[in-house]
Design a protein around this motif. Sequence first.
Motif, PDB file in Angstrom:
ATOM      1  N   ARG A 299       0.780  -1.266  -0.071  1.00 16.13           N
ATOM      2  CA  ARG A 299      -0.101   0.104  -0.054  1.00 16.13           C
ATOM      3  C   ARG A 299       0.961   1.317  -0.049  1.00 16.13           C
ATOM      4  NH1 ARG A 299      -5.089   0.006   3.870  1.00 16.13           N
ATOM      5  NH2 ARG A 299      -5.378  -1.662   2.347  1.00 16.13           N
ATOM      6  N   ARG A 300       1.965   1.265   0.472  1.00 14.88           N
ATOM      7  CA  ARG A 300       2.879   2.398   0.701  1.00 14.88           C
ATOM      8  C   ARG A 300       3.461   2.569  -0.655  1.00 14.88           C
ATOM      9  NH1 ARG A 300       8.000   0.256   0.095  1.00 14.88           N
ATOM     10  NH2 ARG A 300       8.291  -1.893   0.543  1.00 14.88           N
ATOM     11  N   ILE A 301       3.445   1.746  -1.513  1.00 15.77           N
ATOM     12  CA  ILE A 301       3.762   2.030  -2.955  1.00 15.77           C
ATOM     13  C   ILE A 301       2.516   2.466  -3.954  1.00 15.77           C
ATOM     14  CG2 ILE A 301       4.669   0.887  -5.233  1.00 15.77           C
ATOM     15  CD1 ILE A 301       6.879  -0.481  -3.385  1.00 15.77           C
ATOM     16  N   SER A 302       1.514   1.536  -3.536  1.00 10.06           N
ATOM     17  CA  SER A 302       0.059   1.930  -4.467  1.00 10.06           C
ATOM     18  C   SER A 302      -0.413   3.352  -4.331  1.00 10.06           C
ATOM     19  CB  SER A 302      -0.761   0.657  -4.086  1.00 10.06           C
ATOM     20  OG  SER A 302      -1.423   0.871  -3.046  1.00 10.06           O
ATOM     21  N   SER A 303      -0.246   3.763  -3.180  1.00 10.61           N
ATOM     22  CA  SER A 303      -0.756   4.979  -2.586  1.00 10.61           C
ATOM     23  C   SER A 303      -0.221   6.136  -3.427  1.00 10.61           C
ATOM     24  CB  SER A 303      -0.700   5.417  -1.168  1.00 10.61           C
ATOM     25  OG  SER A 303       0.667   5.311  -0.637  1.00 10.61           O
ATOM     26  N   ILE A 304       1.259   5.964  -3.495  1.00 10.37           N
ATOM     27  CA  ILE A 304       2.157   6.960  -4.202  1.00 10.37           C
ATOM     28  C   ILE A 304       1.628   6.930  -5.769  1.00 10.37           C
ATOM     29  CG2 ILE A 304       4.272   7.438  -5.010  1.00 10.37           C
ATOM     30  CD1 ILE A 304       5.436   6.557  -2.356  1.00 10.37           C
ATOM     31  N   MET A 305       1.447   5.723  -6.585  1.00 10.70           N
ATOM     32  CA  MET A 305       0.910   5.329  -7.721  1.00 10.70           C
ATOM     33  C   MET A 305      -0.271   6.339  -7.974  1.00 10.70           C
ATOM     34  SD  MET A 305       1.741   1.446  -7.962  1.00 10.70           S
ATOM     35  CE  MET A 305       0.713   0.988  -9.317  1.00 10.70           C
ATOM     36  N   ARG A 306      -1.378   6.015  -7.081  1.00  8.01           N
ATOM     37  CA  ARG A 306      -2.447   6.933  -7.267  1.00  8.01           C
ATOM     38  C   ARG A 306      -2.432   8.250  -7.276  1.00  8.01           C
ATOM     39  NH1 ARG A 306      -6.968   2.995  -5.439  1.00  8.01           N
ATOM     40  NH2 ARG A 306      -6.062   1.339  -4.797  1.00  8.01           N
ATOM     41  N   GLU A 307      -1.503   8.882  -6.427  1.00  7.01           N
ATOM     42  CA  GLU A 307      -1.149  10.101  -6.311  1.00  7.01           C
ATOM     43  C   GLU A 307      -0.697  10.801  -7.797  1.00  7.01           C
ATOM     44  OE1 GLU A 307      -0.182  12.053  -2.307  1.00  7.01           O
ATOM     45  OE2 GLU A 307       0.935  10.156  -2.403  1.00  7.01           O
ATOM     46  N   ILE A 308       0.576  10.074  -8.405  1.00  2.15           N
ATOM     47  CA  ILE A 308       0.965  10.214  -9.527  1.00  2.15           C
ATOM     48  C   ILE A 308      -0.057  10.367 -10.502  1.00  2.15           C
ATOM     49  CG2 ILE A 308       2.570   9.464 -11.582  1.00  2.15           C
ATOM     50  CD1 ILE A 308       4.397   8.503  -9.105  1.00  2.15           C
ATOM     51  N   TRP A 309      -0.904   9.351 -10.713  1.00  3.68           N
ATOM     52  CA  TRP A 309      -1.955   9.304 -11.675  1.00  3.68           C
ATOM     53  C   TRP A 309      -3.011  10.364 -11.583  1.00  3.68           C
ATOM     54  CZ3 TRP A 309      -3.080   3.163 -10.497  1.00  3.68           C
ATOM     55  CH2 TRP A 309      -2.169   2.414 -11.168  1.00  3.68           C
ATOM     56  N   GLU A 310      -3.460  10.723 -10.356  1.00  4.54           N
ATOM     57  CA  GLU A 310      -4.371  11.575 -10.059  1.00  4.54           C
ATOM     58  C   GLU A 310      -3.881  13.014 -10.497  1.00  4.54           C
ATOM     59  OE1 GLU A 310      -7.104  13.939  -6.674  1.00  4.54           O
ATOM     60  OE2 GLU A 310      -5.689  12.019  -6.037  1.00  4.54           O
ATOM     61  N   LEU A 311      -2.552  13.347 -10.268  1.00  5.68           N
ATOM     62  CA  LEU A 311      -1.993  14.536 -10.712  1.00  5.68           C
ATOM     63  C   LEU A 311      -1.766  14.845 -12.267  1.00  5.68           C
ATOM     64  CD1 LEU A 311       0.781  15.193  -8.006  1.00  5.68           C
ATOM     65  CD2 LEU A 311      -1.192  16.511  -8.484  1.00  5.68           C
ATOM     66  N   GLN A 312      -1.807  13.545 -13.026  1.00  4.75           N
ATOM     67  CA  GLN A 312      -2.022  13.734 -14.541  1.00  4.75           C
ATOM     68  C   GLN A 312      -3.156  14.542 -15.110  1.00  4.75           C
ATOM     69  OE1 GLN A 312       1.072  13.048 -16.023  1.00  4.75           O
ATOM     70  NE2 GLN A 312       1.366  12.577 -13.814  1.00  4.75           N
ATOM     71  N   PHE A 313      -4.291  14.388 -14.193  1.00  3.67           N
ATOM     72  CA  PHE A 313      -5.707  14.953 -14.539  1.00  3.67           C
ATOM     73  C   PHE A 313      -5.787  16.298 -13.807  1.00  3.67           C
ATOM     74  CE2 PHE A 313      -5.895  10.391 -14.616  1.00  3.67           C
ATOM     75  CZ  PHE A 313      -6.208  10.280 -15.960  1.00  3.67           C
ATOM     76  N   ARG A 314      -4.745  16.748 -12.791  1.00  2.83           N
ATOM     77  CA  ARG A 314      -4.615  18.000 -12.375  1.00  2.83           C
ATOM     78  C   ARG A 314      -3.579  19.047 -12.861  1.00  2.83           C
ATOM     79  NH1 ARG A 314      -4.340  17.224  -5.947  1.00  2.83           N
ATOM     80  NH2 ARG A 314      -4.493  19.472  -5.843  1.00  2.83           N
TER      81      ARG A 314
END
Length: 455
Positions: free
Chosen positions: A356-371
Amino acid sequence: MNTGPAHHDTVPVAPQDSRIIQRDHHSISRKDITPSALKVLYRLQEAGFDAYIVGGGVRDLLLNLHPKDFDVATNASPEEVHRLFRNSRMIGRRFKIVHVQFGREIIEVATFRAHHAEQEEQGSDHSRQAANGMLLRDNVYGTLEEDVERRDFTINALYYTTKDFCIYDYHGGISDLNNRVVRIIGEPEARYREDPVRMLRAVRFAGKLGFDIEPVTAAPIHQLAPLLAAVSNARLFDEVLKLLSSGHGLPTWKLMWQYGLIAPMLPDTWQSLQGDDEQTVQNRMMIELALANTDKRIAEGRPVTPAFLYAVLLWAPLLEELSYLQDEERMPLIPAMHEAAQRIMDRQVKHIAIPRRISSIMREIWELQFRLPRRQGKRPDQLMEHPRFRASYDFLRLREESGEDLNGLGIWWERYQEQTDDSRRSMIQDLKENYSEPPRSKRRRRPRKRTPSNE
């Protein structure tokens, strides 16, 4: 032929008509071995046991490389090793070993293994093998000669001891180093069935060293690749890190592709890379650029994070899932992105246990692509303060480098970071009210296996 890091043209040892290479016929010296590893050797030998540096440490020294660590093989049992070293702990059940810790350095000590078949026939609990050939437990101890037979590849079956300063080479490992080939010990299919991860190790050593996989060793890999589905997802997480985050990720990835080893571990990624259309070519390019950049960072001594690499590997599947949710289920962008990320991760962790410590960072990177496209008012400065901004910006540039049209978004953010506050305000003003966000990618949705919601 693979090409790899520069090594000696030949390993500096005597002709290989002998299984014991005397100290004046090889290049290994005690000064090349860490003090911690030498302490383990000496203490075991003083206690009356045999002890050898084995595997990658010997191999890399002969290739004039710098071993990342040193492993020790001994005829002492794990319990006896543990009693000799207060700074040690026993780990593992399937394959019991001892870790002796000296500060940040860990010396892994394994007891000589013997053949498991006879023990299993006698009903011993020390060895168990599944019907498909995979070893479930392997704690049958034996002699040096038996241990050699249990090693995976000839280039990893080299033993060095400070007792007589000789190298013991029972399977022509030094000859294979000279010929730059990875060759398995024993019958390839049986060895891969015992432990399917050996297929990954074959491509990892070939990618790291620039060696070729010997044809007989390579022949069954493509057919047996699905056996990786039976390997624990936690173990595969560690193996993928070794494959792709050790400085030779790109050549290793190409070998994984060649031998069909991607599909069993990253099925959604594999599916997104099938075909020769423009989008698929772009997907492949993005992964290869990310791996090349990762290899470069490691060579320069700069840090890398598995979260970034996994975010790249699963980016195309994420966008396909996102497109489905928006088109078929009419979900708004951001909720659809979060749902798509959840679905992708839920499917992926069945194969590779991404923490989860890695998947949470992945999700943040993905979300910022849309922000990142939203640059009105104070948003740009707020985005730059986000702890994942730099990784997300690098991800954005990677998308552009792989051929995605983002209307110059990456260049805009590059300039924005370099400007003064006044110049930044002007850049935001220049966007004007009629600014149109980058076009949404048209993702080709591939045939999907939909599962009922109650499963």
